[in-house]
Design a protein around this motif. Structure first.
Motif, mmCIF file in Angstrom:
data_model
loop_
_atom_site.group_PDB
_atom_site.id
_atom_site.type_symbol
_atom_site.label_atom_id
_atom_site.label_comp_id
_atom_site.label_asym_id
_atom_site.label_seq_id
_atom_site.Cartn_x
_atom_site.Cartn_y
_atom_site.Cartn_z
ATOM 1 N N PHE A 65 -6.696 8.083 -24.917
ATOM 2 C CA PHE A 65 -7.205 9.369 -25.398
ATOM 3 C C PHE A 65 -7.629 10.240 -24.230
ATOM 4 O O PHE A 65 -7.706 9.793 -23.085
ATOM 5 C CB PHE A 65 -8.352 9.172 -26.389
ATOM 6 C CG PHE A 65 -9.622 8.616 -25.792
ATOM 7 C CD1 PHE A 65 -10.627 9.450 -25.341
ATOM 8 C CD2 PHE A 65 -9.824 7.243 -25.706
ATOM 9 C CE1 PHE A 65 -11.805 8.952 -24.809
ATOM 10 C CE2 PHE A 65 -10.992 6.723 -25.171
ATOM 11 C CZ PHE A 65 -11.984 7.584 -24.725
ATOM 12 N N GLU A 66 -7.913 11.493 -24.536
ATOM 13 C CA GLU A 66 -8.409 12.462 -23.562
ATOM 14 C C GLU A 66 -9.567 13.248 -24.165
ATOM 15 O O GLU A 66 -9.831 13.172 -25.371
ATOM 16 C CB GLU A 66 -7.298 13.417 -23.124
ATOM 17 C CG GLU A 66 -6.455 12.897 -21.973
ATOM 18 C CD GLU A 66 -7.266 12.627 -20.720
ATOM 19 O OE1 GLU A 66 -8.207 13.397 -20.436
ATOM 20 O OE2 GLU A 66 -6.970 11.651 -20.019
ATOM 21 N N GLY A 67 -10.253 14.008 -23.330
ATOM 22 C CA GLY A 67 -11.320 14.886 -23.795
ATOM 23 C C GLY A 67 -11.357 16.127 -22.922
ATOM 24 O O GLY A 67 -11.406 16.018 -21.695
ATOM 25 N N LEU A 68 -11.283 17.284 -23.547
ATOM 26 C CA LEU A 68 -11.394 18.554 -22.825
ATOM 27 C C LEU A 68 -11.997 19.585 -23.754
ATOM 28 O O LEU A 68 -12.295 19.270 -24.921
ATOM 29 C CB LEU A 68 -10.037 19.014 -22.287
ATOM 30 C CG LEU A 68 -8.897 19.329 -23.258
ATOM 31 C CD1 LEU A 68 -7.885 20.274 -22.595
ATOM 32 C CD2 LEU A 68 -8.162 18.054 -23.682
ATOM 33 N N LYS A 69 -12.204 20.804 -23.273
ATOM 34 C CA LYS A 69 -12.888 21.818 -24.066
ATOM 35 C C LYS A 69 -12.189 23.169 -23.990
ATOM 36 O O LYS A 69 -11.510 23.471 -23.006
ATOM 37 C CB LYS A 69 -14.340 21.991 -23.589
ATOM 38 C CG LYS A 69 -15.251 20.802 -23.838
ATOM 39 C CD LYS A 69 -16.632 21.069 -23.261
ATOM 40 C CE LYS A 69 -17.596 19.920 -23.513
ATOM 41 N NZ LYS A 69 -18.921 20.176 -22.891
#
Length: 355
Positions: free
Chosen positions: A71-75
């Motif tokens: 998975f990844e996480g960004l905004k």
């Protein structure tokens, strides 16, 4: 990128949006999500935007038994003139593919994934909060879906992107946290999956965090899994120390996640001509630097909190960092990076991407 065809199946009923001045992290999800399927021999296919909904999988799906997932996480951020910005999203897609390679999962077309993300955000523009300290958190992930009990790579997968509006990780700004040095449990080892963003890394970290929490500590400082002496990460974040005017962060060694915020911090420090080194650093060195009054600041870095100052470390005894207060460098880094992200400051690096 304009040649990509994404099917649109939009919801006929929309959710009530949460108040943007009272957002919880990771609790409220938007009306739609992006999905793309993978079949061995066919590749990735059928990219589509559909109503947010449960995922239906066979009980024998390999994700449940053998843990093939990344998975990844960004905004995304809304500017004062109502533009929507992403921060270095290409780096997230590149890292997603590196994580997939480690877990024998198929590579995605990074341009298609970013195009699909932009299309999804355009559908959900009203969900991007516009208050200071708020953003739209983006979670791309891949899961193995083949109905098969056997220790081998899955033949089918799904790539999914979900979105949720979030407030500041710390409601009252960046407050120093108390950290316990972990000496029993190990987060990762060289040759393992520590440099991949995969679910198992986080599940295995929960026990140490639970134990530290019972003693009043917010998180743990992880040491290396071989010699149990060199610092690796803090909680689920990369970590930095300012010692006698120089900033030091553990070098990437195969068990440390290559954080995008970490890389951005290093580039910012170099831009400001502040000495910064990536190298091995032992907990004993930190302990001695504190005793000699040379440990000026310590902080974690990551997408969720951006900067998390460390006010106290516990190893042999309690060590206060910067008198338990947020340091000036931590504050400057936080304000600068968030300013670049939300469009209120000049971006000298070309990191922002307009949706």
């Amino acid at each position: 990128m304009n040649d990509y065809q994404i099917e649109m199946n939009l919801s006929q009923s929309r959710k009530q949006k949460p108040a943007f001045d009272n957002l919880q992290f990771g609790r409220n999800f938007t009306d739609h999500m992006f999905i793309m399927d993978y079949t061995e021999g066919k590749g990735w296919h059928d990219p589509r935007i559909v109503p947010y909904q449960p995922i239906t999988l066979d009980p024998s799906a390999t994700i449940f038994h053998y843990g093939q997932t990344v998975f990844e996480g960004l905004k995304a951020y809304q500017t004062k003139d109502e533009q929507i910005l992403l921060f270095r999203p290409n780096k997230n897609m590149e890292r997603l593919n590196r994580s997939s390679a480690r877990l024998c999962m198929p590579q995605i077309d990074e341009e298609l994934a970013l195009y699909g993300l932009k299309q999804l955000i355009n559908v959900e523009r009203d969900w991007v909060p516009n208050l200071e300290g708020t953003s739209l958190y983006i979670r791309p992930f891949i899961i193995s879906t083949e109905a098969h009990l056997g220790v081998s790579p899955s033949l089918t997968y799904q790539f999914i992107i979900i979105l949720c509006p979030v407030g500041a990780y710390y409601k009252e700004g960046i407050n120093p946290v108390k950290i316990a040095v972990e000496t029993e449990y190990v987060r990762a080892v060289r040759g393992g999956t520590g440099n991949a963003k995969t679910a198992g890394n986080y599940a295995s970290s929960l026990k140490a965090q639970e134990v530290a929490g019972k003693s009043g500590y917010s998180q743990v400082l992880w040491l290396d899994g071989k010699e149990n002496k060199y610092i690796e990460e803090v909680g689920s974040m990369n970590v930095f120390f300012k010692i006698d005017g120089e900033v030091i962060t553990p070098e990437l060694n195969g068990s440390i996640l290559d954080g995008i915020t970490r890389d951005s911090i290093i580039l910012l420090l170099k831009h400001w001509n502040i000495p910064v080194k990536e190298r091995k650093i032992s907990i004993e060195e930190i302990y001695q630097a504190s005793k000699e009054g040379k440990l000026e600041e310590a902080f974690g870095t990551g997408t969720a909190a951006v900067i998390s100052p460390i006010g106290e470390l516990f190893w042999k005894e309690k060590l206060l960092v910067n008198n338990g207060e947020t340091g000036s460098l931590s504050k400057k880094l936080y304000e600068t990076l968030t300013g670049i992200q939300n469009g209120s400051l000049v971006d000298p690096f070309g990191w922002r991407v307009l949706v």
